[in-house]
Design an enzyme around this catalytic site. Sequence first.
Site, mmCIF file in Angstrom:
data_model
loop_
_atom_site.group_PDB
_atom_site.id
_atom_site.type_symbol
_atom_site.label_atom_id
_atom_site.label_comp_id
_atom_site.label_asym_id
_atom_site.label_seq_id
_atom_site.Cartn_x
_atom_site.Cartn_y
_atom_site.Cartn_z
ATOM 1 N N LYS A 247 -0.788 -4.721 -5.865
ATOM 2 C CA LYS A 247 -1.288 -5.706 -4.912
ATOM 3 C C LYS A 247 -1.517 -7.043 -5.615
ATOM 4 O O LYS A 247 -1.834 -7.077 -6.809
ATOM 5 C CB LYS A 247 -2.625 -5.242 -4.318
ATOM 6 C CG LYS A 247 -2.564 -4.044 -3.405
ATOM 7 C CD LYS A 247 -3.969 -3.680 -2.917
ATOM 8 C CE LYS A 247 -3.969 -2.426 -2.084
ATOM 9 N NZ LYS A 247 -3.368 -2.639 -0.760
ATOM 10 N N ARG A 321 -0.801 7.375 3.440
ATOM 11 C CA ARG A 321 -0.053 8.297 4.300
ATOM 12 C C ARG A 321 0.473 9.495 3.521
ATOM 13 O O ARG A 321 0.639 10.573 4.080
ATOM 14 C CB ARG A 321 1.088 7.544 4.996
ATOM 15 C CG ARG A 321 2.163 7.005 4.087
ATOM 16 C CD ARG A 321 3.007 5.924 4.737
ATOM 17 N NE ARG A 321 2.236 4.701 4.922
ATOM 18 C CZ ARG A 321 2.736 3.593 5.490
ATOM 19 N NH1 ARG A 321 3.992 3.564 5.915
ATOM 20 N NH2 ARG A 321 1.997 2.522 5.617
#
EC number: 3.4.11.1
Length: 471
Positions: A247, A321
């Site tokens: 990130k 996920r």
Amino acid sequence: MNIKLIEKELSEVLADVNVIFVKKDELAECLHVDILEKAGFKAEQESICFLYEKGLLFCGVDSKKSDDIRAATSVVIKTLKSSNFKSAKISILSKSVISALVEGVVLGGYEFNDYKSEPKLSVFEDIFLVSNDLDYTKVEESFAEALIVANATNFTRDIVNKAPQEINPQTLSGVAKELAKQNNLECTILDESALEKEKMGAMLAVGRASVHESALIHLAYKPQNPKKIITLVGKGLTYDSGGLSLKPATSMVTMKMDKAGACAVLGIIKAVSELKLDVEVHAFIGAVENMIGGNAYKPDDVLVSRSKTTIEIRNTDAEGRLVLADVLDYAQDAVKSDYIFDFATLTGACMIALGQYTTGLMGHSHKLKHDISRAGSDAGEMISSLPFNKHLKKLLKSEIADISNTASKPYGGAITAGMFLDKFIRDENKNKWMHFDIAGTAYTEAAWDCNVYGGTGAGVRLMCEFIKEIK
């Protein structure tokens, strides 16, 4: 600060301040209306006029309904805490707003000061909710329930707000164990060796580069003769650096909140057990830290999940996920439930689609979506459904594996993430399952409604309302 329920006439209750909610059309009938007019008070929603020398605090509301009362009470409690008064009283307008008053006080007055060397102290101590005209037994019941749910929401906020050096998969497991001990819950922790035996290759890959071992937490509340059985699954990324798909620096700030789904299911099972609801609840948490290192999982890796579905990795920052895929599969084997709900700060795309105030709801059952949306409305949590789409599903196609962990185009990202999870929900459970994307609602850097800076506890009030209404 203490909140107390009192059965008396308002005039009989001794307090430093009397709080009065006022609508615009009531302003002309107010005490000291001439002073209010001179002060420029127009009774607009959440506007304040404090007549200090008279001990009167007026707060404007658009209506006397729960949403407006909750938000106004949050402003009131902040004002009182910044004053030098020690107590205040509020007349309960109707049974329907008791929860809103409690939440406004408890949630709106929440502060997280664990890391302040000299936290600002308030002299304000007591707020009295006063009722004499209503059925007091029902008022007491509503007050007690609202206080349990509000405290469970703040319990959730506390864990979300803890710094990542303090909360990792192992210490989060410790929080779960302590909650189980206090609330007489069953608790099972699967360590990494157990996860390997379960062949949870997706979840293990995400946590591989962390110095903190991953864990699967299972808490269970089992009343006698439950009406229904509910499975809750929470994304517990105690910190998310993005992995090798790192990130940007500014996006890493606040990533302690990536465990908010896990914290929510802890808060929900805490509240349900204290409310003694006759519904069996199982909370499953995938506790993982996504870091970088020489052994980190990589874009182009192909992971084998517990369900034996193979997953092509295109972005290591789409890690939640992967954890949920294995935990959902495990949970479906562990418990045969009537409902399966997962909570996750899953996608920034959900915030782009719905804004920061609304939770994204995804699944197959229109009836279940309707029931959950109604519970959200009653609880004061905004929910909006995002529809699955067969054309978006095609974007998850992989040329080398069964599915890709990210879509091939940057559109509908919240929905494609939900459809990825749907791949791991078995056919017999499709209409029992709902996915809650709380990426926007779980954490805030600006106060709104009864939410202050930091974790909001999103999902707790919503699920408690839904579970209370189960037939």
